[in-house]
Design a protein around this motif. Sequence first.
Motif, PDB file in Angstrom:
ATOM      1  N   GLU A  60       0.844  -1.190   0.000  1.00 14.05           N
ATOM      2  CA  GLU A  60       0.000   0.000   0.000  1.00 14.05           C
ATOM      3  C   GLU A  60       0.881   1.243   0.000  1.00 14.05           C
ATOM      4  O   GLU A  60       1.842   1.337   0.758  1.00 14.05           O
ATOM      5  CB  GLU A  60      -0.914  -0.003   1.234  1.00 14.05           C
ATOM      6  N   GLY A  61       0.544   2.206  -0.846  1.00 14.88           N
ATOM      7  CA  GLY A  61       1.320   3.434  -0.929  1.00 14.88           C
ATOM      8  C   GLY A  61       2.412   3.409  -1.982  1.00 14.88           C
ATOM      9  O   GLY A  61       2.966   4.452  -2.326  1.00 14.88           O
ATOM     10  N   SER A  62       2.749   2.227  -2.519  1.00 13.38           N
ATOM     11  CA  SER A  62       3.737   2.160  -3.590  1.00 13.38           C
ATOM     12  C   SER A  62       3.021   2.383  -4.923  1.00 13.38           C
ATOM     13  O   SER A  62       1.802   2.276  -5.009  1.00 13.38           O
ATOM     14  CB  SER A  62       4.452   0.799  -3.589  1.00 13.38           C
ATOM     15  N   PRO A  63       3.762   2.702  -5.997  1.00 13.82           N
ATOM     16  CA  PRO A  63       3.112   2.945  -7.294  1.00 13.82           C
ATOM     17  C   PRO A  63       2.304   1.753  -7.804  1.00 13.82           C
ATOM     18  O   PRO A  63       1.350   1.927  -8.558  1.00 13.82           O
ATOM     19  CB  PRO A  63       4.296   3.250  -8.222  1.00 13.82           C
ATOM     20  N   CYS A  64       2.691   0.549  -7.415  1.00 11.41           N
ATOM     21  CA  CYS A  64       1.983  -0.658  -7.847  1.00 11.41           C
ATOM     22  C   CYS A  64       1.589  -1.457  -6.616  1.00 11.41           C
ATOM     23  O   CYS A  64       2.455  -1.844  -5.831  1.00 11.41           O
ATOM     24  CB  CYS A  64       2.877  -1.526  -8.736  1.00 11.41           C
ATOM     25  N   VAL A  65       0.304  -1.683  -6.428  1.00  9.84           N
ATOM     26  CA  VAL A  65      -0.170  -2.514  -5.322  1.00  9.84           C
ATOM     27  C   VAL A  65      -0.345  -3.936  -5.851  1.00  9.84           C
ATOM     28  O   VAL A  65      -1.126  -4.172  -6.783  1.00  9.84           O
ATOM     29  CB  VAL A  65      -1.485  -1.971  -4.743  1.00  9.84           C
ATOM     30  N   LEU A  66       0.379  -4.897  -5.258  1.00  7.92           N
ATOM     31  CA  LEU A  66       0.480  -6.249  -5.801  1.00  7.92           C
ATOM     32  C   LEU A  66       0.232  -7.297  -4.717  1.00  7.92           C
ATOM     33  O   LEU A  66       0.250  -6.976  -3.519  1.00  7.92           O
ATOM     34  CB  LEU A  66       1.885  -6.464  -6.387  1.00  7.92           C
ATOM     35  N   PRO A  67       0.071  -8.561  -5.116  1.00  7.18           N
ATOM     36  CA  PRO A  67      -0.032  -9.640  -4.120  1.00  7.18           C
ATOM     37  C   PRO A  67       1.290  -9.911  -3.411  1.00  7.18           C
ATOM     38  O   PRO A  67       1.339 -10.677  -2.452  1.00  7.18           O
ATOM     39  CB  PRO A  67      -0.459 -10.853  -4.955  1.00  7.18           C
ATOM     40  N   TRP A 122       3.393  -9.229 -13.940  1.00  4.51           N
ATOM     41  CA  TRP A 122       2.101  -9.663 -14.454  1.00  4.51           C
ATOM     42  C   TRP A 122       1.389 -10.427 -13.342  1.00  4.51           C
ATOM     43  O   TRP A 122       2.024 -11.163 -12.573  1.00  4.51           O
ATOM     44  CB  TRP A 122       2.278 -10.595 -15.656  1.00  4.51           C
ATOM     45  N   THR A 123       0.076 -10.273 -13.236  1.00  3.40           N
ATOM     46  CA  THR A 123      -0.684 -11.011 -12.221  1.00  3.40           C
ATOM     47  C   THR A 123      -1.882 -11.693 -12.858  1.00  3.40           C
ATOM     48  O   THR A 123      -2.412 -11.242 -13.871  1.00  3.40           O
ATOM     49  CB  THR A 123      -1.170 -10.076 -11.097  1.00  3.40           C
ATOM     50  N   GLY A 124      -2.294 -12.794 -12.228  1.00  2.18           N
ATOM     51  CA  GLY A 124      -3.478 -13.515 -12.680  1.00  2.18           C
ATOM     52  C   GLY A 124      -4.600 -13.368 -11.676  1.00  2.18           C
ATOM     53  O   GLY A 124      -4.397 -12.869 -10.561  1.00  2.18           O
ATOM     54  N   PRO A 125      -5.798 -13.809 -12.021  1.00  2.00           N
ATOM     55  CA  PRO A 125      -6.947 -13.678 -11.119  1.00  2.00           C
ATOM     56  C   PRO A 125      -6.838 -14.624  -9.926  1.00  2.00           C
ATOM     57  O   PRO A 125      -6.121 -15.629  -9.963  1.00  2.00           O
ATOM     58  CB  PRO A 125      -8.129 -14.050 -12.020  1.00  2.00           C
ATOM     59  N   LYS A 126      -7.586 -14.298  -8.877  1.00  2.00           N
ATOM     60  CA  LYS A 126      -7.587 -15.131  -7.671  1.00  2.00           C
ATOM     61  C   LYS A 126      -8.086 -16.534  -7.981  1.00  2.00           C
ATOM     62  O   LYS A 126      -7.684 -17.514  -7.338  1.00  2.00           O
ATOM     63  CB  LYS A 126      -8.443 -14.476  -6.594  1.00  2.00           C
ATOM     64  N   SER A 224       2.307 -10.099   0.142  1.00  2.00           N
ATOM     65  CA  SER A 224       1.771  -8.871   0.713  1.00  2.00           C
ATOM     66  C   SER A 224       0.781  -9.216   1.819  1.00  2.00           C
ATOM     67  O   SER A 224       0.181 -10.280   1.829  1.00  2.00           O
ATOM     68  CB  SER A 224       1.061  -8.029  -0.357  1.00  2.00           C
ATOM     69  N   THR A 225       0.627  -8.283   2.741  1.00  2.00           N
ATOM     70  CA  THR A 225      -0.361  -8.445   3.809  1.00  2.00           C
ATOM     71  C   THR A 225      -1.342  -7.296   3.746  1.00  2.00           C
ATOM     72  O   THR A 225      -1.019  -6.192   3.314  1.00  2.00           O
ATOM     73  CB  THR A 225       0.310  -8.464   5.186  1.00  2.00           C
ATOM     74  N   GLY A 226      -2.541  -7.532   4.157  1.00  2.00           N
ATOM     75  CA  GLY A 226      -3.536  -6.479   4.259  1.00  2.00           C
ATOM     76  C   GLY A 226      -4.152  -6.059   2.946  1.00  2.00           C
ATOM     77  O   GLY A 226      -4.737  -4.997   2.839  1.00  2.00           O
ATOM     78  N   ARG A 227      -4.033  -6.905   1.874  1.00  2.00           N
ATOM     79  CA  ARG A 227      -4.676  -6.571   0.612  1.00  2.00           C
ATOM     80  C   ARG A 227      -6.124  -7.038   0.644  1.00  2.00           C
ATOM     81  O   ARG A 227      -6.432  -8.045   1.215  1.00  2.00           O
ATOM     82  CB  ARG A 227      -3.971  -7.225  -0.567  1.00  2.00           C
TER      83      ARG A 227
END
Length: 227
Positions: A60-67, A122-126, A224-227
């Motif tokens: 959170e707070g970075s340019p890219c929020v990721l898993p 790159w990210t995929g769906p949950k 990541s935590t808290g997403r």
Amino acid sequence: MRHFGRSSAVLVAALAAAVLGAATGCSSSSDDDSSGSGSKNSGRNGKKAAASAARQVGGEGSPCVLPVTFEPAKSWKPKAVEPIPAGQEDHGFNKLLQRGGVRLVCEIDAKPAGNIGFLKVWTGPKSAAGASPRTVLEEYLADEIDELRQTAYRDIKVGDAGLPATEVVYTLYSKLMEETRKQTAVALATPEGPVLFQLGGLDTEEHQEMLPTLELAKKTVRLSTGR
């Protein structure tokens, strides 16, 4: 290495990363001296941890929020990649953001560090959280635009937690450029879906010079935590 705004004849490659361990000198019998040294070391370690946290991408707070979160090499600049909103002419841009079962969501630009290329995330769906990292890589490469000439897969562990991942080093042939270039991609599974790091480069030379930032991402990646 390609730099900008300077003659290549006067460029000096300045990629140096040194990690210096705190030296423990001969200890005297003074408890005050010992505690003072410990305090100084704690202060240095605290500053290092704060600097590392400030460079991290993904939280959170970075340019890219990721898993995941990870640390890119110094001077590399992260930027979120957003699709063109529905209803607006995207000229095929949105299609380029999709490859296999993942979507391009973040680019870390090497130009400020003197190279031409990106570390892409790159990210995929949950719903694809159960997919194996190798399957994610194979589906990604199946959608590669250029001709895939060679692949070498290996299973690895990444981050302090030793997260299971798969890495592939591959060679592409561009008919447009009439040349081959080496690329590397790493995929891992997270509870939020697969994450894939891809390191390209204008050519193989650029790719080799940029590999340290991928190695740093592999070393520092964590869920990541808290997403």
